[in-house]
Design an enzyme around this catalytic site. Sequence first.
Site, short mmCIF file in Angstrom:
data_model
loop_
_atom_site.label_atom_id
_atom_site.label_comp_id
_atom_site.label_asym_id
_atom_site.label_seq_id
_atom_site.Cartn_x
_atom_site.Cartn_y
_atom_site.Cartn_z
N LYS A 73 -7.23 -4.89 -5.01
CA LYS A 73 -5.92 -5.19 -4.44
C LYS A 73 -5.76 -6.69 -4.21
O LYS A 73 -4.74 -7.28 -4.59
CB LYS A 73 -5.73 -4.43 -3.12
CG LYS A 73 -5.56 -2.93 -3.25
CD LYS A 73 -5.29 -2.30 -1.89
CE LYS A 73 -5.07 -0.80 -1.99
NZ LYS A 73 -4.75 -0.19 -0.69
N GLU A 114 -8.23 14.13 8.45
CA GLU A 114 -9.24 14.93 9.13
C GLU A 114 -8.61 15.82 10.19
O GLU A 114 -9.03 16.97 10.37
CB GLU A 114 -10.29 14.02 9.77
CG GLU A 114 -11.28 13.42 8.80
CD GLU A 114 -12.49 12.82 9.49
OE1 GLU A 114 -12.39 12.55 10.70
OE2 GLU A 114 -13.53 12.65 8.83
N ASP A 156 0.85 -1.18 0.00
CA ASP A 156 0.00 0.00 0.00
C ASP A 156 0.89 1.24 0.00
O ASP A 156 2.10 1.14 0.26
CB ASP A 156 -0.90 -0.03 1.24
CG ASP A 156 -1.80 1.19 1.33
OD1 ASP A 156 -2.32 1.62 0.30
OD2 ASP A 156 -1.95 1.72 2.45
N ASP A 159 -6.63 -2.60 3.39
CA ASP A 159 -5.56 -3.51 2.96
C ASP A 159 -5.76 -4.93 3.49
O ASP A 159 -4.94 -5.81 3.20
CB ASP A 159 -4.20 -2.99 3.45
CG ASP A 159 -3.90 -1.59 2.94
OD1 ASP A 159 -4.17 -1.33 1.76
OD2 ASP A 159 -3.40 -0.77 3.73
#
EC number: 7.6.2.1
Length: 1155
Positions: free
Chosen positions: A877, A599, A413, A901
């Site tokens: 993925k 955020e 990732d 992931d």
Amino acid sequence: MTWTNPLTLLRHGWTRHWNPDRPVRTVVSNLPFEDLKKREQPNRRYEGNAIRTNKYRLWSFIPMNLFEQFHRMANIYFVGLAILNFVPVVNAFQPEVALIPICIILALTAVKDGWEDFRRYQTDQQLNNTPCFIFSRKQMCFVERRWKDVRVGDFVRVLSNEIIPADILLLHTSDPNGVCHMETANLDGETSLKQRKVVPGFSSLGEPFQPQTFDSTVVCENPNNNLNLFKGYVERPDKRRTGFGIDSLLLRGCMVRNTDDAAGIVVYAGHETKSMLNNSGPRYKRSKIERKMNTDVLFCVVLLFFMCLIGALGHAIWLETFSSMPSYIVPDSNGNYTPSVLAGFYMFFTMIILLQVMIPVSLYVSIELVKMGQIFFITQDVELYDEELDRRVQCRALNITEDLGQIQYVFSDKTGTLTENKMVFRRCSVMGTEYCHEENVVVPDRKLILEVDRQMASIQTGPYLDFFLALAICNTVLVSSVTAQRQRVRVNVADLAGAERVGDVLRALTHSTKTVKGRRSSSYSGGSFHNMRQWFRKCGLGKVFTSMKFFKRGGETLADPFSIDEDESDGFHSSDVSDAAGGLSGSEEVCYEAHSPDEAALIHAAKAYGFTMMERTPHYVTVKLPDEALLKFEVLDILTFDSTRRRMSIIVRHPHTKEIIMYTKGADSAIMERLGNVFSGDKIKCVEQWCGWKAVCFSLKVISEQEFRAWSAVRQEALSAIEEKEERLMETANFIESSFTLLGATGIEDRLQESVPETIQALRRAGMQVWVLTGDKPETAINIAYSCKLLEHEDLVFTFSTSRKVLQCQLTNASVPEQSLICVSQPVSSGKLGCIGLVIDGPTLSMAMSDELVELFVELCKHCRAVLCCRVTPLQKSAVVKLIRQKLRVMTLAVGDGANDVNMIQAADVGIGVSGQEGMQAVMASDFAITRFKHLQRLLLVHGHWCYSRLANMVIYFFYKNVAYVNLLFWYQFFCGFSATAMIDYWLMIFFNLFFTSAPPIMFGIMEKEVSDSTLLSLPELYKRGQHSEGYRRSTFWIAILDAFYQSLVCFFIPYWTYNGSDIGIFAFGTPMNTVSLFTIILHLAIEIKSWTAVHWVIMIGSVLVYFIVTLAYSAICISCNPPSDPYWIMHKQMADPMFYLVCILTTVVALLPR
């Protein structure tokens, strides 16, 4: 312990779980039925809250454990031979003695399993007896009970900082806004608080909770392990339904925080709770070596079959050579002799019993011990320890350590794995104008400040104000204060030199804030900050001063949202120092707890410009404006973020205009495609140039009252649905999220982690192909790929991005130009392979993986040094990992840090979780967990290489050791008429494998280092030995077998020729062979050992000493152990004969001469 009939347990489990007519769960209050017997209560069919994770009961331990152990074919094989030895016509030894080896193995395994199960039992009892509060109708109050007493339908009250005993639907909290904060660290490792809210209509302000008045029915989905999904509704007596979701469910194992008490009705208990359904225990995978080893065991079985066949035929032929039966062959009870053919048939089974050690019974137990030792040394490696997070590497899969040394493809990732995932606000674009910001800390841009000031002073509204309001409220950030129970202390008072200095600090801060009072003034005087900085230095308060970062913005003082306090390491806890200073004038410090680092960066950016979110409740959100005024927005609905929409929205009612406004943020592509209007007429083209930064766009939509009421009705129906709830909610979100007005965009920088380029280069030198699979846009991913050296500037990079399948076929067949094909077809040694790189986006990847294109796509990827997949979903993925693993038959490793992931990590042969900023979902799904991507280099190149070479060499050595020893008995059969006679006492044969030669190979498998760690790190090319399975090939196995045959020939025939023609007994003849075999096997291992330590010397010499001590003691006390040829005093006589030592030395040297 009370005995329970197993049939009753089976029937109880069947009626409880098998219920096809109930697709949903219906729960009613237990209070009206409190006096009834359990079998008459409406919720009786649901699980109780007592848990039992241990597998065995006292009465079932032995049969169940034996049943599990007999799942191993090797155990069945040896038990079968032991039973066969009880048949008189085929027995080779005393029947009872033949049971000893397998009984010892089974007993050791049973003790290990029993101890582990007993520890689980103790943990269960501790949990089951934890106190909690359950409402009682008789006493009309909450009374203290135990967790095991909780049942579905009970009303349970949980106090602050207490662990939740079951999955509870929240109906009441002490918070006036009907919210409860929950910490899920025990469940998923995340320390940030999750907000839960009371089911609408069940919480009255200021009134105590009265469970006895609850007359509704709870209908929810059946138990499942999805921690992020829960759906159902509460049906009142008048048939009105109120829907609820996961935001109203308190999860078992989590802890209530910042809330005095919370209460609700239990919907799932015990093993049906979400936490227990997610508790699957350690992962079990079969390693590549283990699969090969099972094949070699079959080869040993075939070899054993032929050896026994030779013995059977030899015995039959030997009997045929006698014209009359010799006197030492005993007839049966009728005086008849067994025919030679039948005797040969019997001898086949007798030879199997005699040569059974050809199959290494202790190999499997030894491998488990070795892997436990390897895991211990991996977890204790100081180089893999993260001092900042106080975490070491975790090994969650206990049986694939050697697979770390055979990886060929690495799938990674990007965000949080290659990068820090600590976002820094670097750019924003409003009204088509771009505004830049400094690194590390948000320093407001003066031009942007003037625009905000102008709109604040004139129209009190406009795109600039809406942009920062969107930054402040369009998120899931929780707000708390320094008085909250979880808030850490920001300044260590002990570091100050007395209370007087504390007062001086506060007065200085107060003076500085007064000096710059009047925030809207465009003029600025920095003298007070300069004077205070000098005063701090004079007072020796550098430690306090360095923990605060100041900047010039109308008197605001902000801390870096990602500065780490000494006593705070987890979560995104950040506070506003200016608020702390202002607190002296009556305001309170605000602490933000963000679920994601982006955020946190955005809300701190909004606060830097004066738009500070002060409070968030389920129904309201309050923002302090730059002029200190407060805006309290009514929250009408929140459309949470999901990976399909890639955006989130909050629908509020403006306190001044009373308009219904929807603020939306999301990925640039998710917002741009739904625009209806932009302020500037320019769709912020600069976003496309923000390479390396994460672009988040903000938009606005004004919704009419009529439109919102109609949409809200459909939304409520979707929330109350059980079937297809997610699809219906997605439809309602997509319907309302359209015709946006673009407000602006932000660029957030995510820096590379330390040593990522060096790690990728090392992995490549080790022969691994590195792929990056990310959900980011191609521009950002490509920029990161160049930064981390995944792509080089001289590489020829092909970018596939198309929505047309015909064009995709053309690209796949002819995308590489002719001159590039020449480069691709060159061998690795030419250095040309590294010139090809491939970048492909998600939609194109879906086309490329279709049935008609997948072969071409895989063939193209084989020729690429680097592949970068952008805009891919979590399912894509995992699909890519499975595709490469299955099509190319390679060992794959996937590394990631987030929940997106998990699928990829579980699809790979080895899954690595990074315990970073996005919680612990990836870690919990992984086989190994690290804290930094750079640790992957040492984990693979050092520990992977060591574990593979150690285990491969140990397995080969085990096969060699057993074959070499068994062949001594086989060669002797040529001189005893193939009668299955042994020249070595059977007790010593048992001790030979269980005690004399068991410890050295285990030590070898745990501690051997054929190459030092510094050499492995400086020469990653050495890793290729494991990729090509050079340590454990079929040829290596057969060479070891041939070596064993040679050594057994030497160890047998040199003593045979030495004592040929003498009158020594059978055990006196076998003792030198047994001793020579021990020396040869031990010294053979000594030659294999490359790094000697004190432990090696102790175990190697200790094994030899144990052999002589046990053999001497056995020979001294065994007067009639094995009649008629007893081993009494045999070893003592041999050790008094110089010929014994000459034979031992000469035979050992000749046997090891080829090595």
